[in-house]
Motif scaffolding. Sequence first.
Motif, mmCIF file in Angstrom:
data_model
loop_
_atom_site.group_PDB
_atom_site.id
_atom_site.type_symbol
_atom_site.label_atom_id
_atom_site.label_comp_id
_atom_site.label_asym_id
_atom_site.label_seq_id
_atom_site.Cartn_x
_atom_site.Cartn_y
_atom_site.Cartn_z
ATOM 1 N N MET A 153 0.826 -1.202 0.000
ATOM 2 C CA MET A 153 0.000 0.000 0.000
ATOM 3 C C MET A 153 0.866 1.261 0.000
ATOM 4 O O MET A 153 0.540 2.252 -0.672
ATOM 5 N N ALA A 154 1.958 1.255 0.748
ATOM 6 C CA ALA A 154 2.824 2.434 0.808
ATOM 7 C C ALA A 154 3.457 2.725 -0.552
ATOM 8 O O ALA A 154 3.480 3.874 -1.013
ATOM 9 N N THR A 189 0.720 4.007 -2.864
ATOM 10 C CA THR A 189 0.290 5.367 -2.520
ATOM 11 C C THR A 189 1.259 6.406 -3.079
ATOM 12 O O THR A 189 0.841 7.434 -3.620
ATOM 13 N N THR A 193 -2.874 -5.367 -3.601
ATOM 14 C CA THR A 193 -2.568 -4.421 -2.527
ATOM 15 C C THR A 193 -1.838 -3.193 -3.066
ATOM 16 O O THR A 193 -2.128 -2.063 -2.669
ATOM 17 N N GLY A 233 -3.056 0.697 -3.122
ATOM 18 C CA GLY A 233 -2.256 1.847 -2.727
ATOM 19 C C GLY A 233 -2.259 2.945 -3.780
ATOM 20 O O GLY A 233 -2.321 4.130 -3.451
ATOM 21 N N HIS A 249 -5.291 4.745 -3.499
ATOM 22 C CA HIS A 249 -5.256 5.601 -2.304
ATOM 23 C C HIS A 249 -4.450 6.866 -2.565
ATOM 24 O O HIS A 249 -4.820 7.951 -2.110
ATOM 25 N N LEU A 297 -1.252 5.492 6.164
ATOM 26 C CA LEU A 297 -1.201 6.049 4.810
ATOM 27 C C LEU A 297 -1.726 7.474 4.748
ATOM 28 O O LEU A 297 -1.193 8.314 4.013
#
Length: 243
Positions: free
Chosen positions: A79-80, A83, A135, A139, A142, A177
């Motif tokens: 996710m990081a 993002t 995933t 991200g 996101h 996040l």
Amino acid sequence: MELAWIALGVFILLAYTLEAITGFGSIVIALSLGALLLPIELLLPILVPLNICMTGYLSWKYRKLVDRQLLFGMILPGMAVGTVIGYAVLPIIDAQLAKRGLGILILLFAGRELWRLRTAAISSARPLWQNRLITVAAGICHGLFASGGPLLVHALAGNTLDKSRFRATLVCVWFSLNALLTLAFIVDGRIYPTLPQVLFYAPLLVVGVWLGERLHRHFNEQYFRIAIYSLLLITGCLLLIPR
């Protein structure tokens, strides 16, 4: 415009109550509804800092329920990275086209999972590499719209977490996040003009958490799953609404 800001307050209360129940959905619901009345670029620096206030409180309160192996082993790394990619490419993509594509994906996924619940079918486990790719895609979504929840829930479909551990793990994701996104908004200067609105709407978080906590405790496990996927259906529809 005054009516638009009042309506946004109603949307925020609804959306953040839902996140207190399920662990996700606050920004994508508030953003989709709020975008009917206000520009998206104005909404994100308001909704993201509000989210870290709520998820920070819930993360600390339910820290003992967090599945740390899942959080640090799969969710946060992908996710990081996603993002950062999403935030970086936002200025060069067609945001409306991307949102509609996400809406279609959400509708397909939520409809499939609701059908499986109705027919008592069991979600088959996917290979780990597929979940990692989903995933990262979550991200990216996101980073673009602070709305990676639907795809992350897709990546976690079939997990064995109960509703409380599921929620506790997700709110830790959003706290981490959205703290990163808030830092980015501080660096690029977008957050400063919206600080009065952030402070104005902050008391609604208290009401939303209070309502959500009580509703969460009374949710049957099966009904909880149905509520999540129903929320995704609504989200998908909202993302497909022409702006």
